[in-house]
Design a protein around this motif. Structure first.
Motif, PDB file in Angstrom:
ATOM      1  N   VAL A  30       0.828  -1.537  -0.109  1.00 48.91           N
ATOM      2  CA  VAL A  30       0.540  -0.102   0.237  1.00 48.91           C
ATOM      3  C   VAL A  30       0.688   1.105   0.343  1.00 48.91           C
TER       4      VAL A  30
ATOM      5  N   ASP B 132      -1.956   6.856   1.038  1.00 52.84           N
ATOM      6  CA  ASP B 132      -2.739   6.234   1.114  1.00 52.84           C
ATOM      7  C   ASP B 132      -3.321   5.539   2.467  1.00 52.84           C
TER       8      ASP B 132
ATOM      9  N   LYS C  37       4.645   9.734  -0.407  1.00 54.79           N
ATOM     10  CA  LYS C  37       3.567   9.243  -0.398  1.00 54.79           C
ATOM     11  C   LYS C  37       3.172   8.097  -1.547  1.00 54.79           C
TER      12      LYS C  37
ATOM     13  N   LYS D 208       5.822   2.543  -1.440  1.00 58.21           N
ATOM     14  CA  LYS D 208       4.373   1.317  -1.213  1.00 58.21           C
ATOM     15  C   LYS D 208       5.401   1.167  -0.199  1.00 58.21           C
TER      16      LYS D 208
END
Length: 403
Positions: free
Chosen positions: A6, A10, A139, A142
């Motif tokens: 992810v 997020d 940002k 992951k």
């Protein structure tokens, strides 16, 4: 087991801080609000900032107050990728990105995950005048995100391994400090010389004092000596190697022809090495490397008369507070600090009897054996910790036995 990956953006609202104006003393003087900079990101937990700001400084700048448990990562400069967890409320400057705790991510899991990815952050930040990664990069970055219970289990395993590693590193550091304590216990403060040992100029303890230029002029040397990146005949030991106490990584080599030419600067081990310029007067004890070694420029090499003084004793004497002070008194230069051979020879030191020096070297050898054991254990635990990190973030870590 593979985990879903992810993007950090997020999961978190990633922000950074700011710097109150330095032109406003009222933003800093008497401040009680912790203000974190990247240089504060040394350890897992930050207990205190190196600088504080006032409420006016907070209100009048873009810095933000983050809660305890926030994970910080350095985005700029030499510390890029360093991370820590706040153990108190604190603000940060603009070079720190902040991940405020939330219900989806265990902050210890996040800390170890960011730590595991540090090399990626360093690579991503390379190339500019000042290395940096942006908030946008973070940002989009992951990370594996298992369920919260599994995150906690992974964090528990890594915390145990990390704690063992830290304790062993602490023991290694304490053994290093203990050697100086043994020296003071046996000989007393050399500045006070409580046992009234004879005072001698250090020059009277030498077999000889030499340096690179003792072999001839610099112009002649340049035609004979070429520093090589790949292993050749002899190691050219430099200040950087001595400072790191590492004689295998990032070192320079010279040819057999150059080594044979530099007859007066062959290094055998157990010599005292002293910096001539820059950090002038800094002292090192040359280890025995069991390979051909030659002295680099900008250093003096002292080979001692071991019937008068032993190298190990001399090293601890010269690196005591007294020894450093005496050498520094002979360093000259307002901008570039230097020390000359004559100045070095004239440093006066208390010299105890050989029998006591022998006792000190025996005690030191026992300490060094313990230090070597601790160092080997640290190396094993470092490898274990790295292996656990690899497995943890690839979903390969066995967690069924973790409480």
């Amino acid at each position: 087991m593979s985990y879903e990956h992810v993007a950090l953006g997020d999961i978190f609202k990633i922000t950074s801080g700011g710097t109150p104006s330095r032109r406003k003393p009222e933003f800093y003087e008497g401040g009680k609000i912790h203000w974190i900079k990247t240089g504060d990101l040394h350890n897992k937990y930050i207990e205190s900032a190196s600088e504080f700001i006032t409420q006016k400084g907070l209100n009048s700048s873009s810095t933000k107050l983050y809660p305890k448990g926030t994970v910080l990562i350095a985005m700029y400069g030499a510390t890029i990728g360093a991370c820590s967890i706040l153990n108190m409320e604190a603000c940060t400057n603009q070079a720190c990105a902040a991940f405020v705790p939330n219900e989806r991510v265990n902050n210890q899991y996040l800390y170890y995950c960011l730590k595991f990815n540090k090399d990626n952050f360093v690579r991503a930040g390379a190339g500019g005048a000042q290395p940096n990664i942006s908030a946008t990069f973070l940002k989009q970055y992951k990370i594996p995100l298992p369920s919260l219970p599994i995150q906690k289990q992974i964090a528990t395993v890594l915390e145990k391994a990390d704690t063992l590693r830290s304790q062993c590193q602490q023991m290694e550091q304490e053994l290093n400090s203990l050697a100086q304590s043994v020296f003071l216990d046996m000989f007393g403060d050399p500045g006070l010389n409580p046992k009234q040992w004879p005072i001698k100029p250090i020059g009277e303890t030498f077999e000889f004092l030499t340096d690179y230029h003792a072999n001839g002029s610099y112009e002649i040397l340049r035609s004979h000596v070429e520093l090589l990146e790949e292993p050749d005949f002899a190691l050219m030991v430099r200040t950087t190697d001595l400072e790191k106490n590492n004689f295998t990584e990032g070192v320079k080599y010279i040819t057999k022809e150059a080594y044979d030419f530099l007859t007066k600067t062959k290094v055998h081990g157990n010599e005292i090495i002293v910096n001539k310029i820059g950090s002038a007067g800094k002292v090192y004890l040359m280890p025995i490397l069991n390979r051909p070694v030659s002295l680099a420029m900008n250093q003096f090499m002292i080979r001692l008369n071991e019937k008068v003084v032993l190298p190990e004793f001399m090293y601890y004497l010269l690196t005591s507070k007294f020894g450093e002070r005496e050498i520094h008194a002979h360093v000259k230069g307002a901008v570039t600090k230097t020390i000359t051979k004559d100045a070095l020879r004239s440093v006066e030191l208390p010299i105890p009897p050989m029998s006591l020096q022998d006792d000190f070297v025996l005690a030191l050898s026992k300490l060094n054996a313990l230090k070597e054991e601790a160092s080997n254990e640290v190396e094993k635990l470092d490898k274990l910790f790295s292996s656990l990190m690899q497995k943890a973030f690839k979903g390969e870590l066995t967690l069924k036995d973790v409480a």
